[in-house]
Design a protein around this motif. Structure first.
Motif, mmCIF file in Angstrom:
data_model
loop_
_atom_site.group_PDB
_atom_site.id
_atom_site.type_symbol
_atom_site.label_atom_id
_atom_site.label_comp_id
_atom_site.label_asym_id
_atom_site.label_seq_id
_atom_site.Cartn_x
_atom_site.Cartn_y
_atom_site.Cartn_z
ATOM 1 N N SER A 14 -19.434 -14.229 -16.477
ATOM 2 C CA SER A 14 -20.250 -13.091 -16.385
ATOM 3 C C SER A 14 -21.542 -13.378 -15.735
ATOM 4 C CB SER A 14 -20.554 -12.494 -17.969
ATOM 5 O OG SER A 14 -19.509 -12.270 -18.591
ATOM 6 N N PHE A 15 -22.067 -12.428 -15.016
ATOM 7 C CA PHE A 15 -23.619 -12.601 -14.538
ATOM 8 C C PHE A 15 -24.477 -11.606 -15.355
ATOM 9 C CE2 PHE A 15 -21.081 -13.626 -10.596
ATOM 10 C CZ PHE A 15 -21.604 -14.971 -10.417
ATOM 11 N N GLY A 16 -25.356 -12.052 -16.015
ATOM 12 C CA GLY A 16 -25.923 -11.166 -17.052
ATOM 13 C C GLY A 16 -25.045 -10.407 -17.847
ATOM 14 N N GLU A 19 -19.325 -8.640 -16.541
ATOM 15 C CA GLU A 19 -18.242 -9.554 -16.435
ATOM 16 C C GLU A 19 -17.398 -9.417 -15.183
ATOM 17 O OE1 GLU A 19 -14.770 -9.694 -19.069
ATOM 18 O OE2 GLU A 19 -15.443 -11.612 -19.526
ATOM 19 N N ILE A 20 -17.460 -10.304 -14.151
ATOM 20 C CA ILE A 20 -16.967 -10.590 -12.995
ATOM 21 C C ILE A 20 -15.661 -10.775 -12.844
ATOM 22 C CG2 ILE A 20 -17.406 -10.958 -10.593
ATOM 23 C CD1 ILE A 20 -19.598 -9.211 -11.554
ATOM 24 N N ILE A 21 -15.559 -12.016 -13.368
ATOM 25 C CA ILE A 21 -14.155 -12.705 -13.573
ATOM 26 C C ILE A 21 -13.709 -12.394 -14.901
ATOM 27 C CG2 ILE A 21 -12.734 -14.681 -13.348
ATOM 28 C CD1 ILE A 21 -14.089 -13.539 -10.572
ATOM 29 N N GLY A 38 -7.870 -9.101 -1.784
ATOM 30 C CA GLY A 38 -8.123 -8.375 -2.765
ATOM 31 C C GLY A 38 -9.391 -7.568 -2.564
ATOM 32 N N PRO A 39 -9.661 -6.381 -2.977
ATOM 33 C CA PRO A 39 -10.705 -5.604 -2.345
ATOM 34 C C PRO A 39 -12.184 -6.189 -2.448
ATOM 35 C CG PRO A 39 -9.655 -4.514 -4.013
ATOM 36 C CD PRO A 39 -9.063 -5.777 -4.044
ATOM 37 N N ASN A 40 -13.305 -5.927 -1.675
ATOM 38 C CA ASN A 40 -14.580 -6.341 -1.558
ATOM 39 C C ASN A 40 -14.957 -6.218 -2.913
ATOM 40 O OD1 ASN A 40 -15.241 -7.484 0.872
ATOM 41 N ND2 ASN A 40 -15.558 -5.423 1.938
ATOM 42 N N GLY A 41 -15.806 -7.357 -3.389
ATOM 43 C CA GLY A 41 -16.281 -7.432 -4.581
ATOM 44 C C GLY A 41 -15.555 -7.608 -5.912
ATOM 45 N N ALA A 42 -14.143 -8.017 -5.532
ATOM 46 C CA ALA A 42 -13.164 -8.267 -6.656
ATOM 47 C C ALA A 42 -13.478 -9.431 -7.238
ATOM 48 C CB ALA A 42 -11.785 -8.245 -6.144
ATOM 49 N N GLY A 43 -14.292 -10.459 -6.662
ATOM 50 C CA GLY A 43 -14.529 -11.741 -7.265
ATOM 51 C C GLY A 43 -13.862 -13.000 -6.656
ATOM 52 N N LYS A 44 -13.310 -12.822 -5.477
ATOM 53 C CA LYS A 44 -12.921 -14.016 -4.908
ATOM 54 C C LYS A 44 -13.795 -14.974 -4.741
ATOM 55 C CE LYS A 44 -11.594 -11.146 -1.455
ATOM 56 N NZ LYS A 44 -12.201 -9.953 -1.900
ATOM 57 N N SER A 45 -14.686 -14.717 -4.064
ATOM 58 C CA SER A 45 -15.879 -15.818 -3.633
ATOM 59 C C SER A 45 -16.680 -16.496 -5.069
ATOM 60 C CB SER A 45 -17.112 -15.256 -2.840
ATOM 61 O OG SER A 45 -16.551 -14.786 -1.657
ATOM 62 N N THR A 46 -16.558 -15.586 -5.940
ATOM 63 C CA THR A 46 -17.106 -16.087 -7.133
ATOM 64 C C THR A 46 -16.033 -17.016 -7.705
ATOM 65 O OG1 THR A 46 -18.196 -14.038 -7.674
ATOM 66 C CG2 THR A 46 -17.567 -15.457 -9.390
ATOM 67 N N LEU A 47 -14.587 -16.703 -7.757
ATOM 68 C CA LEU A 47 -13.761 -17.802 -8.056
ATOM 69 C C LEU A 47 -13.764 -18.959 -7.483
ATOM 70 C CD1 LEU A 47 -10.302 -15.747 -8.523
ATOM 71 C CD2 LEU A 47 -11.561 -16.751 -10.311
ATOM 72 N N ARG A 54 -19.957 -24.562 -8.401
ATOM 73 C CA ARG A 54 -21.359 -24.022 -8.187
ATOM 74 C C ARG A 54 -21.827 -23.327 -9.232
ATOM 75 N NH1 ARG A 54 -22.498 -20.033 -3.412
ATOM 76 N NH2 ARG A 54 -24.857 -20.561 -3.033
ATOM 77 N N PHE A 55 -21.111 -22.653 -9.732
ATOM 78 C CA PHE A 55 -21.712 -21.908 -11.250
ATOM 79 C C PHE A 55 -20.384 -22.464 -12.107
ATOM 80 C CE2 PHE A 55 -21.903 -17.830 -8.427
ATOM 81 C CZ PHE A 55 -23.195 -18.205 -7.702
ATOM 82 N N PRO A 56 -21.113 -22.295 -13.352
ATOM 83 C CA PRO A 56 -20.386 -22.819 -14.594
ATOM 84 C C PRO A 56 -19.481 -21.547 -14.981
ATOM 85 C CG PRO A 56 -22.597 -22.244 -15.233
ATOM 86 C CD PRO A 56 -22.655 -22.090 -13.740
HETATM 87 P P1 ADP Z 1 -15.532 -10.826 -3.106
HETATM 88 O O1 ADP Z 1 -15.486 -12.253 -2.499
HETATM 89 O O2 ADP Z 1 -14.099 -10.827 -3.823
HETATM 90 O O3 ADP Z 1 -15.879 -9.866 -2.100
HETATM 91 P P2 ADP Z 1 -17.763 -11.655 -5.045
HETATM 92 O O4 ADP Z 1 -17.098 -12.765 -5.791
HETATM 93 O O5 ADP Z 1 -18.469 -12.083 -3.851
HETATM 94 O O6 ADP Z 1 -16.358 -10.648 -4.409
HETATM 95 O O7 ADP Z 1 -18.336 -10.698 -5.862
HETATM 96 C C1 ADP Z 1 -17.847 -10.002 -6.843
HETATM 97 C C2 ADP Z 1 -18.838 -9.330 -7.703
HETATM 98 O O8 ADP Z 1 -19.741 -10.343 -8.294
HETATM 99 C C3 ADP Z 1 -20.058 -8.448 -6.988
HETATM 100 O O9 ADP Z 1 -20.108 -7.232 -7.480
HETATM 101 C C4 ADP Z 1 -21.233 -9.580 -6.742
HETATM 102 O O10 ADP Z 1 -22.201 -8.645 -6.663
HETATM 103 C C5 ADP Z 1 -21.239 -10.106 -8.168
HETATM 104 N N1 ADP Z 1 -21.964 -11.559 -7.824
HETATM 105 C C6 ADP Z 1 -21.530 -12.453 -7.108
HETATM 106 N N2 ADP Z 1 -22.210 -13.508 -7.384
HETATM 107 C C7 ADP Z 1 -23.348 -13.098 -8.092
HETATM 108 C C8 ADP Z 1 -24.446 -13.415 -8.618
HETATM 109 N N3 ADP Z 1 -24.752 -15.114 -8.303
HETATM 110 N N4 ADP Z 1 -25.358 -12.986 -9.522
HETATM 111 C C9 ADP Z 1 -24.814 -11.806 -9.767
HETATM 112 N N5 ADP Z 1 -23.828 -10.991 -9.402
HETATM 113 C C10 ADP Z 1 -22.927 -11.843 -8.566
#
Ligand code: ADP
Ligand code: MG
Length: 253
Positions: A14-16, A19-21, A38-47, A54-56
């Protein structure tokens, strides 16, 4: 030894308050190439940010070669054999192509070699940087400032930087983004070559790249892995077609 290079078990982030993942599960066997779509914003880069430290994570478990990497710093995870590229290029534009690679090698060696072994380390770094130069096809460009390379060459250098330390699990985030058809075909061949015998996770939007390179496809939708299978089976999966390969995918491609 674990048969899996990487395992995600019910990973949440979760960010704040958002819940993203949302309970992601994934098991990547050693030596396989996985595409993450997956669609943009799905959470791929976050994974990728969670896997690389980089993030816990908020909860869940991540295993690298069967061992938990939770709580490890990015350089410690890198030392354990995982290397990632970024969606945004991280090249030193004023350094030469060779120096960029040597820096990447030294950075990863730096944690393995004690100060007293540095001299040996420097020689290793030179040989290793030369080998990577050759692999990525930039030998004739070795002394050029990286900022002066063409876009496709910079992406190739970025892949070189990612593999320079000799990691056996490689994460690439949209390595063909912004490339022409012929550039991305060349990138696919490069990625195939440099990941022989390694485990690859690659976020990719271009379906011809995905189907050309991936042993398996993991489909991430709204913070969950909704399917993970061979390209043919994913293509035929109605759940995937509905959630992703339908309107969304074409809109994005
Ligand atoms: P993808 O790579 O699948 O396009 P991201 O993982 O970049 O998606 O982002 C998924 C969601 O998480 C987005 O809504 C993005 O705004 C949010 N997000 C990503 N990183 C952060 C962060 N450091 N703080 C807050 N929200 C974030
Ligand atoms: Mg992304």
């Amino acid at each position: 030894m674990s048969a899996y290079a990487l395992e995600l078990k019910n990973v949440r982030k979760s960010f704040g308050k958002s819940e993203i993942i949302r309970g992601a599960n994934l098991a990547v066997p050693k030596g396989e190439r996985f595409a993450i779509i997956g669609p943009n914003g799905a959470g791929k880069s976050t994974l990728f940010n969670l896997i690389s430290g980089r993030f816990p994570v908020s909860s869940g478990e991540i295993l690298l070669n069967g061992r938990s990497i939770l709580g490890l710093k990015p350089f410690e995870i890198n030392r354990n054999g995982l290397s990632r590229s970024f969606q945004i290029t991280n090249i030193f534009h004023r350094l030469s192509v060779y120096e960029n690679l040597r820096c990447a090698v030294l950075w990863s060696l730096g944690y393995k070699y004690s100060f007293w072994h540095r001299l040996g380390g420097l020689k290793d770094a030179h040989a290793r940087a030369e080998a990577v130069l050759e692999q990525i096809g930039l030998k004739s460009r070795r002394n050029i400032a990286a900022g002066l390379l063409t876009y496709a060459e910079q992406r190739a250098l970025e892949i070189g930087i990612t593999i320079a330390g000799g990691a056996d699990v490689i994460l690439l985030d949209e390595p063909t983004a912004g490339m022409s058809r012929s550039e991305s075909d060349a990138a696919v061949e490069l990625i195939r070559k440099v990941t022989v015998g390694k485990t690859l996770l690659m976020v990719e939007h271009d379906m011809s790249v995905v189907f050309g390179l991936a042993d398996k496809i993991a489909v991430v939708v709204y913070g969950e892995v909704i399917a993970c299978d061979t390209p043919e089976r994913v293509r035929g999966n109605p759940k995937v077609q509905e959630a992703y390969l339908g309107g969304h995918a074409t809109a994005e491609a």
